[in-house]
Design a protein around this motif. Structure first.
Motif, mmCIF file in Angstrom:
data_model
loop_
_atom_site.group_PDB
_atom_site.id
_atom_site.type_symbol
_atom_site.label_atom_id
_atom_site.label_comp_id
_atom_site.label_asym_id
_atom_site.label_seq_id
_atom_site.Cartn_x
_atom_site.Cartn_y
_atom_site.Cartn_z
ATOM 1 N N LEU A 1 0.823 -1.212 0.000
ATOM 2 C CA LEU A 1 0.000 0.000 0.000
ATOM 3 C C LEU A 1 0.853 1.256 0.000
ATOM 4 O O LEU A 1 0.427 2.298 -0.523
ATOM 5 C CB LEU A 1 -0.950 -0.013 1.201
ATOM 6 N N ASP A 2 2.035 1.186 0.570
ATOM 7 C CA ASP A 2 2.964 2.322 0.488
ATOM 8 C C ASP A 2 3.328 2.601 -0.967
ATOM 9 O O ASP A 2 3.444 3.754 -1.385
ATOM 10 C CB ASP A 2 4.245 2.043 1.285
ATOM 11 N N ASP A 3 3.511 1.527 -1.741
ATOM 12 C CA ASP A 3 3.890 1.667 -3.140
ATOM 13 C C ASP A 3 2.712 2.084 -4.018
ATOM 14 O O ASP A 3 2.890 2.804 -5.012
ATOM 15 C CB ASP A 3 4.465 0.347 -3.671
ATOM 16 N N ASP A 4 1.514 1.634 -3.651
ATOM 17 C CA ASP A 4 0.334 1.859 -4.502
ATOM 18 C C ASP A 4 -0.901 1.882 -3.595
ATOM 19 O O ASP A 4 -1.595 0.873 -3.450
ATOM 20 C CB ASP A 4 0.242 0.722 -5.534
ATOM 21 N N PRO A 5 -1.210 3.035 -2.967
ATOM 22 C CA PRO A 5 -2.249 3.099 -1.935
ATOM 23 C C PRO A 5 -3.614 2.573 -2.364
ATOM 24 O O PRO A 5 -4.341 1.995 -1.558
ATOM 25 C CB PRO A 5 -2.312 4.589 -1.595
ATOM 26 N N GLU A 6 -3.977 2.752 -3.618
ATOM 27 C CA GLU A 6 -5.276 2.282 -4.091
ATOM 28 C C GLU A 6 -5.148 1.038 -4.978
ATOM 29 O O GLU A 6 -6.121 0.597 -5.576
ATOM 30 C CB GLU A 6 -5.997 3.401 -4.843
ATOM 31 N N LEU A 7 -3.950 0.473 -5.050
ATOM 32 C CA LEU A 7 -3.675 -0.755 -5.803
ATOM 33 C C LEU A 7 -4.125 -0.638 -7.256
ATOM 34 O O LEU A 7 -4.601 -1.611 -7.864
ATOM 35 C CB LEU A 7 -4.349 -1.958 -5.123
ATOM 36 N N THR A 8 -3.955 0.537 -7.829
ATOM 37 C CA THR A 8 -4.391 0.779 -9.197
ATOM 38 C C THR A 8 -3.500 0.098 -10.230
ATOM 39 O O THR A 8 -3.899 -0.069 -11.381
ATOM 40 C CB THR A 8 -4.424 2.294 -9.489
ATOM 41 N N GLU A 9 -2.284 -0.281 -9.833
ATOM 42 C CA GLU A 9 -1.351 -0.893 -10.776
ATOM 43 C C GLU A 9 -1.515 -2.402 -10.882
ATOM 44 O O GLU A 9 -0.793 -3.056 -11.636
ATOM 45 C CB GLU A 9 0.091 -0.571 -10.355
#
Length: 301
Positions: free
Chosen positions: A221-229
């Motif tokens: 989540l630090d890398d992609d808070p909304e997991l859009t990737e």
């Protein structure tokens, strides 16, 4: 006690295990398909490089890759040599394999290995099954692989027990991951929680759900808070299926692990056929709204 070991399979797990063993003073002779990773070019050369009585540890995919390698090693190794299967082999295959190898004078033990790509730095969980004398012989290798505090090791029982408990471990992992996933979706869908990643981060200290899996989720989540990737698609290694099968065989209810496995199956469906049936039935008996496949819009029935 320094040992020599042949390690077959130098992928994400096996390669890091070889590095950790070398860091701890053991001699590793590695073989892999990729020339840049291996120390020897073939299994015959691997066996020739090892001093008898030999120990060969396999870190290969379950099924044919492991079975074929063991078959070739059987013709190359000598009486008293030991094969350790560290892959995710189905436990039911272990006893038959051990019996076949015993006819050739070879020893066999199974080792469930957990730790993923972080194992080289943090150590691995090692769960072994086999005869006392074989396990004792391989113990220095296991001691080097587990965390530096000495934890993370169990001789779970006879041949097959190591892979059985690793299978159950992975089934539990499925359930824990699914619970975190559902909690994430529920908080994200609400209009109450403003900071979902921060909530998970806060749970890492002082709560009963703190765990390494939670640490990894916070990292993601630090890398992609909304997991859009990412796509909402999850494979299964097979051990979740084996765990559910074992639960059926032993008449042990395992609803959480079973539901988590089925959730992974559902993740692979772009449009669920089962839910299409539900939508059709609701429309038939009650005239409920139906979403049209071409428009994605609901029409009143």
């Amino acid at each position: 006690m320094s040992m020599q070991v042949g390690l077959v399979g130098l992928g994400k797990m096996g390669g890091n295990m070889a590095a950790r063993l070398r860091d701890k003073g053991h001699e590793v002779v590695g073989f892999a398909r990729h020339p840049e990773k291996r120390d020897v070019a073939s299994l015959p050369e691997l066996v020739e490089r090892l001093t008898a009585p030999r120990v060969v540890w396999l870190m290969l995919p379950s099924g044919d890759p492991t079975a074929n390698t063991i078959r070739e090693l059987t013709s190359l190794l000598d009486t008293g040599d030991l094969i350790i299967d560290g892959g995710n082999t189905h436990y039911v295959d272990d006893r038959q394999r051990a019996a076949e190898l015993r006819e050739h004078g070879l020893a066999y033990m199974d080792a469930g290995v957990s730790g993923g790509v972080w194992g080289r730095e943090n150590g691995y969980g090692i769960m072994v099954g086999g005869a006392e004398e074989d396990v004792a012989r391989a113990r220095p290798l296991c001691d080097a692989l587990v965390p530096d505090n000495g934890g993370g090791y169990v001789h779970a029982g006879g041949v097959g027990a190591g892979h059985f408990v690793k299978m159950v471990h992975n089934g539990i992992e499925y359930g824990m991951m699914q619970a975190f996933a559902e909690g994430y979706e529920l908080m994200a869908a609400s209009d109450i929680v403003d900071d979902v990643p921060g909530t998970f981060a806060s749970w890492r200290e002082g709560t009963v759900v703190r765990s390494w899996l939670l640490d990894l989720l916070v990292r993601a989540l630090d890398d992609d808070p909304e997991l859009t990737e990412l796509r909402g698609y999850a494979e299964d290694s097979g051990e979740g299926r084996w765990t559910v099968g074992a639960a059926v065989d032993h008449a042990v209810p395992a609803p959480v692990i079973t539901a988590a496995l089925y959730a992974r199956f559902a993740s692979r469906q772009p449009d669920s056929p089962a839910m299409k049936v539900i939508a059709a039935l609701r429309n038939q008996f009650g005239g409920h709204a139906v979403a049209k496949a071409d428009s994605g819009q609901a029409e009143e029935g």
